[in-house]
Design a protein around this motif. Structure first.
Motif, short mmCIF file in Angstrom:
data_model
loop_
_atom_site.label_atom_id
_atom_site.label_comp_id
_atom_site.label_asym_id
_atom_site.label_seq_id
_atom_site.Cartn_x
_atom_site.Cartn_y
_atom_site.Cartn_z
N LEU A 70 74.65 -25.44 -40.24
CA LEU A 70 75.95 -25.98 -40.60
C LEU A 70 76.17 -25.96 -42.12
CD1 LEU A 70 78.54 -27.53 -39.59
CD2 LEU A 70 77.27 -29.63 -40.09
N LEU A 71 75.12 -26.25 -42.89
CA LEU A 71 75.24 -26.40 -44.34
C LEU A 71 75.05 -25.08 -45.09
CD1 LEU A 71 73.25 -29.73 -44.67
CD2 LEU A 71 75.72 -29.43 -44.87
N GLU A 72 74.90 -23.99 -44.39
CA GLU A 72 74.71 -22.68 -45.02
C GLU A 72 75.89 -22.37 -45.97
OE1 GLU A 72 72.85 -19.14 -45.93
OE2 GLU A 72 72.09 -20.53 -44.40
N GLY A 73 75.59 -22.25 -47.26
CA GLY A 73 76.60 -21.89 -48.26
C GLY A 73 77.52 -23.01 -48.69
N ILE A 74 77.34 -24.20 -48.16
CA ILE A 74 78.22 -25.34 -48.50
C ILE A 74 77.94 -25.80 -49.93
CG2 ILE A 74 78.77 -27.74 -48.00
CD1 ILE A 74 79.95 -25.84 -45.96
N GLU A 75 79.01 -26.01 -50.70
CA GLU A 75 78.89 -26.46 -52.09
C GLU A 75 79.29 -27.92 -52.28
OE1 GLU A 75 80.38 -23.22 -54.93
OE2 GLU A 75 81.16 -22.58 -52.97
N VAL A 76 80.21 -28.40 -51.46
CA VAL A 76 80.70 -29.78 -51.56
C VAL A 76 80.78 -30.37 -50.16
CG1 VAL A 76 82.64 -31.28 -52.20
CG2 VAL A 76 82.02 -29.35 -53.67
N ILE A 77 80.38 -31.64 -50.02
CA ILE A 77 80.48 -32.34 -48.74
C ILE A 77 81.31 -33.60 -48.92
CG2 ILE A 77 79.20 -33.61 -46.97
CD1 ILE A 77 76.84 -31.73 -47.50
N PHE A 78 82.30 -33.76 -48.04
CA PHE A 78 83.06 -35.00 -47.95
C PHE A 78 82.65 -35.66 -46.64
CE2 PHE A 78 85.72 -32.23 -50.56
CZ PHE A 78 86.07 -33.06 -51.62
N HIS A 79 81.89 -36.75 -46.73
CA HIS A 79 81.39 -37.40 -45.52
C HIS A 79 82.36 -38.51 -45.11
CE1 HIS A 79 78.86 -38.70 -42.38
NE2 HIS A 79 78.22 -39.66 -43.01
N GLN A 80 83.35 -38.13 -44.30
CA GLN A 80 84.36 -39.07 -43.81
C GLN A 80 84.01 -39.63 -42.43
OE1 GLN A 80 87.28 -39.89 -45.51
NE2 GLN A 80 86.52 -38.69 -47.24
N ALA A 81 83.14 -38.95 -41.70
CA ALA A 81 82.86 -39.33 -40.32
C ALA A 81 82.21 -40.71 -40.25
CB ALA A 81 81.95 -38.30 -39.67
N ALA A 82 82.73 -41.54 -39.37
CA ALA A 82 82.18 -42.88 -39.14
C ALA A 82 82.89 -43.47 -37.94
CB ALA A 82 82.40 -43.76 -40.37
N ILE A 83 82.31 -44.51 -37.40
CA ILE A 83 83.04 -45.33 -36.45
C ILE A 83 83.53 -46.54 -37.22
CG2 ILE A 83 80.90 -46.42 -35.61
CD1 ILE A 83 82.36 -46.76 -32.91
N ALA A 84 84.83 -46.74 -37.21
CA ALA A 84 85.45 -47.78 -38.03
C ALA A 84 85.91 -48.94 -37.15
CB ALA A 84 86.63 -47.20 -38.81
N GLY A 85 86.43 -49.97 -37.81
CA GLY A 85 86.97 -51.12 -37.09
C GLY A 85 86.09 -52.34 -37.21
N VAL A 86 86.65 -53.38 -37.84
CA VAL A 86 85.92 -54.64 -38.02
C VAL A 86 85.75 -55.37 -36.70
CG1 VAL A 86 86.11 -56.95 -39.02
CG2 VAL A 86 86.55 -54.93 -40.45
N ARG A 87 86.85 -55.52 -35.95
CA ARG A 87 86.84 -56.39 -34.76
C ARG A 87 85.95 -55.86 -33.65
NH1 ARG A 87 92.77 -56.13 -35.67
NH2 ARG A 87 93.19 -57.70 -37.27
N ASN A 88 85.82 -54.54 -33.56
CA ASN A 88 85.03 -53.95 -32.47
C ASN A 88 83.55 -53.82 -32.81
OD1 ASN A 88 87.25 -53.60 -30.77
ND2 ASN A 88 87.76 -51.61 -31.67
#
Length: 318
Positions: A70-88
């Motif tokens: 997946l990371l082959e040749g990648i120069e910048v990573i934006f790690h946005q993935a998460a499970i969000a939500g306070v109440r849950n």
């Protein structure tokens, strides 16, 4: 540049992919489409750029994917993935927050530690601060009051440790209440405007006097672009909006935008929800040149237009 965006079909991630493609970058987007009942929303989010010649979508879980490939040749990573939500995030649900916000972040960082990256930008949150009084600067002790905030703070600590231990060129962005088109269906503005569209009452937790530093999504995306190009590493920045407001004031603006009188069903305040958030963004202004531009009135109008268009589209499709 070749860029990886995790959570690419999500709220902020989809906007970020679109901006990066417009700026001429090659984008690899990863999304695991976790909640099947939300999948049609995500498909709608990415329809404007899914066919772009410089975009590749990988459907998978970062805990299971071959990261070397997946990371082959990648120069910048934006790690946005998460499970969000306070109440849950309370109770047995916390297991998922540990897996997707902590373990997944650590696995990605471990795979990145020896790569010649230009930047790793981590999406953090104002929820790490917990209870605040007045403007909150980055040097305020992080004392989260929700399991969600705790999981994101753990991720931020991991990012810092990989910067210190392996020289990872990382920056964390602490988002304050991001809103706008493509919000998740469980987020307040999306829920509010959806029920207004259907002429149903809004369920409001608390008395509406709680205040938030509302940040429009294009301003949050701009912060990511600025962080990508920032030559200092190992830092964290508050990313707030152009306006701070109470929820009651937001509802008044929504009435003005929609032309409808909003009916409110008041519910008890929920554990983990702070009464107030207020971002001190002076460090981001100084170091990144960050300057949020979108007013609440403009942002709510844009989200209302999106809600009407999207639900009309989905009703016709399904």
């Amino acid at each position: 540049m070749k860029v990886l965006v995790t959570g690419a079909a999500g709220f902020i991630g989809s906007h970020l992919c679109q901006r990066l493609l417009a700026d001429g970058h090659e984008v690899v987007g990863v999304d695991m489409f976790l909640f099947k009942e939300w999948e049609h929303f995500k498909q709608y989010h990415i329809q404007d750029f899914i066919q772009h010649p410089n975009f590749k979508l990988v459907n998978g879980n970062l805990l299971e994917l071959d990261l070397q490939e997946l990371l082959e040749g990648i120069e910048v990573i934006f790690h946005q993935a998460a499970i969000a939500g306070v109440r849950n995030s309370w109770g047995t649900n916390f297991r998922q927050y540990v897996e997707l916000n902590i373990l997944m972040t650590q696995r990605l960082l471990e795979a990145c530690k020896d790569l010649p990256l230009k930047k790793f930008v981590y999406a953090s949150t104002s929820s790490i601060y917990g209870i605040t009084d007045g403007r909150t600067s980055e040097d305020k002790p992080a004392l989260p009051i929700s399991p969600y905030g705790t999981s994101k703070l753990a991720g931020e600590h991991l990012v810092r440790m990989y910067h210190l231990g392996f020289g990872l060129p990382a920056t964390s962005l602490r988002y304050f209440t991001v809103y706008g088109p493509r919000q998740r269906p469980d987020m307040a503005f999306h829920k509010f405007l959806k029920v207004v569209l259907k002429d149903e009452p809004i369920s409001l937790f608390g008395d509406g006097q709680q205040t938030r530093d509302f940040t429009y999504v294009s301003d949050a995306v701009e912060a990511n672009i600025l962080a990508m190009n920032h030559t200092e590493h190992g830092n964290a920045f508050n990313i707030g909006g152009a306006e701070r407001s109470s929820v009651n004031q937001v509802l008044t603006l929504m009435e003005a935008v929609t032309g409808k009188k909003i009916k409110i069903d008041y519910q008890p305040r929920q554990p983990g929800d702070p009464l107030h958030t207020w971002a001190d963004i002076s460090l981001a202004r100084q170091k990144l040149g960050y300057n949020p531009k979108i007013t609440l009135l403009e942002g709510i109008q844009n989200e209302w237009d999106y809600i009407k268009k999207m639900y009309h589209y989905l009703e016709a499709l399904y």
